[in-house]
Design an enzyme around this catalytic site. Sequence first.
Site, PDB file in Angstrom:
ATOM      1  CB  SER A  92       6.025  -1.307  -4.468  1.00 58.94           C
ATOM      2  OG  SER A  92       4.682  -1.028  -4.800  1.00 58.94           O
ATOM      3  CG  HIS A  96      -2.024   7.868  -7.237  1.00 56.88           C
ATOM      4  ND1 HIS A  96      -3.084   7.099  -7.678  1.00 56.88           N
ATOM      5  CD2 HIS A  96      -1.487   7.201  -6.190  1.00 56.88           C
ATOM      6  CE1 HIS A  96      -3.171   6.020  -6.923  1.00 56.88           C
ATOM      7  NE2 HIS A  96      -2.216   6.052  -6.020  1.00 56.88           N
ATOM      8  CG  HIS A 106       0.805  -1.367  -8.889  1.00 57.30           C
ATOM      9  ND1 HIS A 106       0.654  -2.671  -9.344  1.00 57.30           N
ATOM     10  CD2 HIS A 106       1.429  -1.458  -7.699  1.00 57.30           C
ATOM     11  CE1 HIS A 106       1.155  -3.505  -8.454  1.00 57.30           C
ATOM     12  NE2 HIS A 106       1.639  -2.802  -7.445  1.00 57.30           N
ATOM     13  CG  ASN A 108       5.435  -5.658  -6.254  1.00 63.09           C
ATOM     14  OD1 ASN A 108       5.670  -6.860  -6.260  1.00 63.09           O
ATOM     15  ND2 ASN A 108       5.669  -4.881  -5.216  1.00 63.09           N
ATOM     16  NE  ARG A 110       5.214 -10.683  -5.404  1.00 66.89           N
ATOM     17  CZ  ARG A 110       4.368 -10.175  -6.299  1.00 66.89           C
ATOM     18  NH1 ARG A 110       4.479  -8.905  -6.658  1.00 66.89           N
ATOM     19  NH2 ARG A 110       3.410 -10.910  -6.829  1.00 66.89           N
ATOM     20  NE  ARG A 258       8.626   4.424   7.981  1.00 70.73           N
ATOM     21  CZ  ARG A 258       8.248   5.420   7.163  1.00 70.73           C
ATOM     22  NH1 ARG A 258       7.915   5.152   5.917  1.00 70.73           N
ATOM     23  NH2 ARG A 258       8.219   6.669   7.613  1.00 70.73           N
TER      24      ARG A 258
END
Length: 302
Positions: A92, A96, A106, A108, A110, A258
């Site tokens: 990910s 900013h 952004h 991502n 997976r 986490r």
Amino acid sequence: MSEIDTVKEYLVALQNRACAELEQLDGKATFARDVWERSDGGGGETRVLRNGEVFEQAGVGFSHVFGDELPAAATAQRPDLAGKRFQAVGLSLVLHPHNPYVPTTHANFRFFTAGDSKPVWWFGGGFDLTPYYPFHEDVVHWHEMAKAACDPFGDDVYPRYKEWCDKYFYLEHRDETRGVGGLFFDDVNEPGFDASFAFLRSVGDNFLEAYKPIVKKRIGHPYGDRQRQFQLYRRGRYVEFNLIYDRGTLFGLQSAGRTESILMSLPPQVRWEYNWQPERGSAEEKLYLDFLRPRDWLGEPG
């Protein structure tokens, strides 16, 4: 090498490459590395760059987690997989910038496997752009790069995943999109592993190539407190989306990941203001009227 190890190798290499390119683009700050372990299985490495020349905060996080039962966020669209053992690898990136004329972005990427005897697998991911003071030519460039990443895999791929992105990054309670979209895909496995993985790599390899020219073009644009305050206000929408709707955030929290790494996507500074409305005819109003809605960026005039 197993399928998940093959994908993991690519994502770790992409993390290294992205961090090197972002450090070069920033020219001042470097990424701090934070290796972590998950008590229920797996772990990852979170890298965060802060207070740079270009980026107020940039996060690039890799994770590889596994467990006895898929979280609800991963089975909402696949109820047949509820209760199955799983493995998931993902990367990910959330960037900013300081300058309100440089968009937040952004991405991502997976890969999931679920089950034991005959595991089900699929790819997901994408990238999107969230400008505050947008330029039409930048948005067109962004979508041209998104289309270029998709074109080798079929003429229908870009329009399908572009539309999915518009729908996914939509804040229903605000009746607006989070930004100007890009690509969003999930449950990709029909073409087979090799073709699906090639598609993921194409999107992953095109992400920074789409973003860096926009940064270089806008980083020197002058701005003042008005633009900074609007940027902080609009960052509030980013927070709202990530905490209310984002599947990745929900998956991470539900899988006992986490927390610091899961929430690295949130902007370092943000503000809300009760019932704020843009001035008529202002640049801020133009964002709302012209950009925060689904559009055919490659077909409509500016």
